[in-house]
Design an enzyme around this catalytic site. Structure first.
Site, short mmCIF file in Angstrom:
data_model
loop_
_atom_site.label_atom_id
_atom_site.label_comp_id
_atom_site.label_asym_id
_atom_site.label_seq_id
_atom_site.Cartn_x
_atom_site.Cartn_y
_atom_site.Cartn_z
N HIS A 390 -4.06 2.36 3.39
CA HIS A 390 -5.44 1.91 3.23
C HIS A 390 -5.62 0.42 3.49
CE1 HIS A 390 -9.38 3.26 2.46
NE2 HIS A 390 -9.11 4.11 1.50
N ASP A 394 -9.17 3.18 7.23
CA ASP A 394 -10.17 3.68 6.30
C ASP A 394 -10.47 5.14 6.61
OD1 ASP A 394 -10.55 1.18 4.96
OD2 ASP A 394 -11.68 0.49 6.71
#
Length: 420
Positions: A390, A394
């Site tokens: 992350h 995304d």
């Protein structure tokens, strides 16, 4: 005497340490440049370390089973005497090793990290241990034998000077920090299995990935009925012509490589203060042995046909299981695809292959009832599970990437995807 040091080499772009599994030389051996001197294991590869010089081994600094950082000295060589007859040199080195030690005990007090760690864990006074290593050096095996025999020389109680207290604290504190496993005793009937160098390397890399990477996860369901029919119709003729199997996994690799070209953000690696988007699409694939996991790489997967990918999958798997995989075949991966479906798994969350941005788990293909045009039909379905970093990616870009892989697979047929 011109002494040279051989250090732990870097065996991969993200490899920071290796475990010396076996020495192939002894003190006094004459070695030519590029001759193998030791076997080393990392989480990525088993490899032989070649000698950087022509000369004679004078000291084996590292011990078998010891894990060392890249750049740490593993042995020393006398390169000045490299042209002496081997027998003469070996005799000379052996006589030097047999010379009486100085009273200050300098040789004996040089302990490896493994010996220091074990002595501290078991309160062993190393001054009372007779070493069997070169020059009377205490080895890991010496400590293990003492522990097994129960004849352990306890550390002497003493009041150290202020200077000594500082030194003791400096040496002991790192050991306390790195010791993470509890002291658990085996019970009657339990089986104790030593942790091998390969398993230690895997543990190190997996911990690094989980501790540094904020993992996120997502999954899509794919109807691969057309792909299954296409492959099943072609597999027998393919096997007869090529001599190896046409697997479903080759089609999945092909689809992922195509989608990565369209979504290059996924084909990235973490580089500390920057993200590097890789030009080449090199797909790492997980290959398991009975006691370890290796991740060889299909280079330029986007440029290969389904047949070429299938060929590489077979060749790399054979090399892993025969121990013939090279360092080059283990490095350069930009994205990992794991065939968890081969074990019957239907849903799983992979640990990202550091420093890559993501890993895709291809689950088993199962027949399920699916509603199509308000009618129930039996279709071949598969789950694709993506673990993502992350920091780099995304949900939006990963969702689009998975949707594209799904689209490619659901439309795979003789018309859209050529095997050759």
């Amino acid at each position: 005497m011109a002494l040279e040091q051989i250090t732990m080499p870097r065996l991969g772009e993200s490899v920071t340490e290796g475990t010396l599994s076996k020495w192939l030389v002894s003190v006094g051996d004459k070695i030519n440049k590029y001759d193998p001197i030791a076997e080393v294991m990392t989480d990525k590869v088993n490899a032989e370390i070649p000698s950087s010089f022509t000369g004679v081994i004078t000291e084996l600094v590292a011990e078998e089973g010891e894990t060392l950082a890249v750049g740490k000295v593993i042995c020393k060589m006398d390169v000045q005497d490299g042209n002496k007859p081997a027998a003469d040199v070996k005799k000379e080195v052996t006589e030097k090793a047999a010379e009486p030690k100085k009273e200050d005990g300098t040789n004996k007090k040089r302990y490896s990290p493994a010996v220091l760690r074990m002595s501290q864990e078991h309160n062993i006074d190393l001054e009372g241990v007779n070493g069997t290593g070169a020059g009377g050096r205490i080895t890991r095996k010496d400590i293990l034998q003492l522990i097994e025999s129960g004849n352990v020389p306890a550390e002497k109680e003493a009041v150290p000077s202020p200077e000594a207290s500082v030194q003791v604290n400096r040496e002991v504190q790192p050991t306390v920090e790195v010791k993470v496993s509890p002291n658990i005793s085996a019970q009657a009937g339990d089986i104790e299995i030593p942790v091998t160098g390969v398993r230690k390397a895997i543990v190190s890399n997996m911990l690094k990935s989980k501790q540094e990477i904020p993992h996120a996860w997502m999954m899509v369901e794919v109807d691969v009925t057309n792909l299954v029919n296409y492959r099943n119709a072609a597999k027998d003729e393919f096997k007869k012509k090529e001599g190896f199997n046409l697997t479903f996994f080759a089609f999945f690799i092909k689809a992922v490589a195509q989608a990565l070209k369209e979504f290059p953000q996924i084909n990235s690696v973490w580089a500390g203060d920057k993200i590097i988007q890789k030009k080449d699409i090199n797909l790492s694939i997980a290959v398991a042995t009975d006691d370890a996991l290796f991740v060889p790489v299909i280079k330029a997967a986007d440029e290969k046909t389904v047949k070429g990918i299938a060929r590489e999958i077979v060749d790399l798997a054979k090399k892993v299981r025969s121990g013939k995989l090279t360092i080059d075949e283990m490095t350069g991966g930009t994205f990992t695809v794991n065939n968890t479906g081969s074990f019957g798994s239907v849903q799983s969350m992979g640990i990202i292959n550091y420093p890559q941005a993501a890993i895709l788990q291809v689950e088993t293909i199962v027949k399920r009832p699916v509603i199509i045009n308000n009618m129930i039909a039996v279709r071949d379905m598969v789950n694709l599970c993506l673990s993502l970093d992350h920091r780099i990616l995304d949900g939006l870009i990963c969702g689009r990437f998975l949707a594209r892989v799904k689209e490619i697979l659901e439309n795979t047929s003789e018309e859209t995807t050529k095997i050759y």
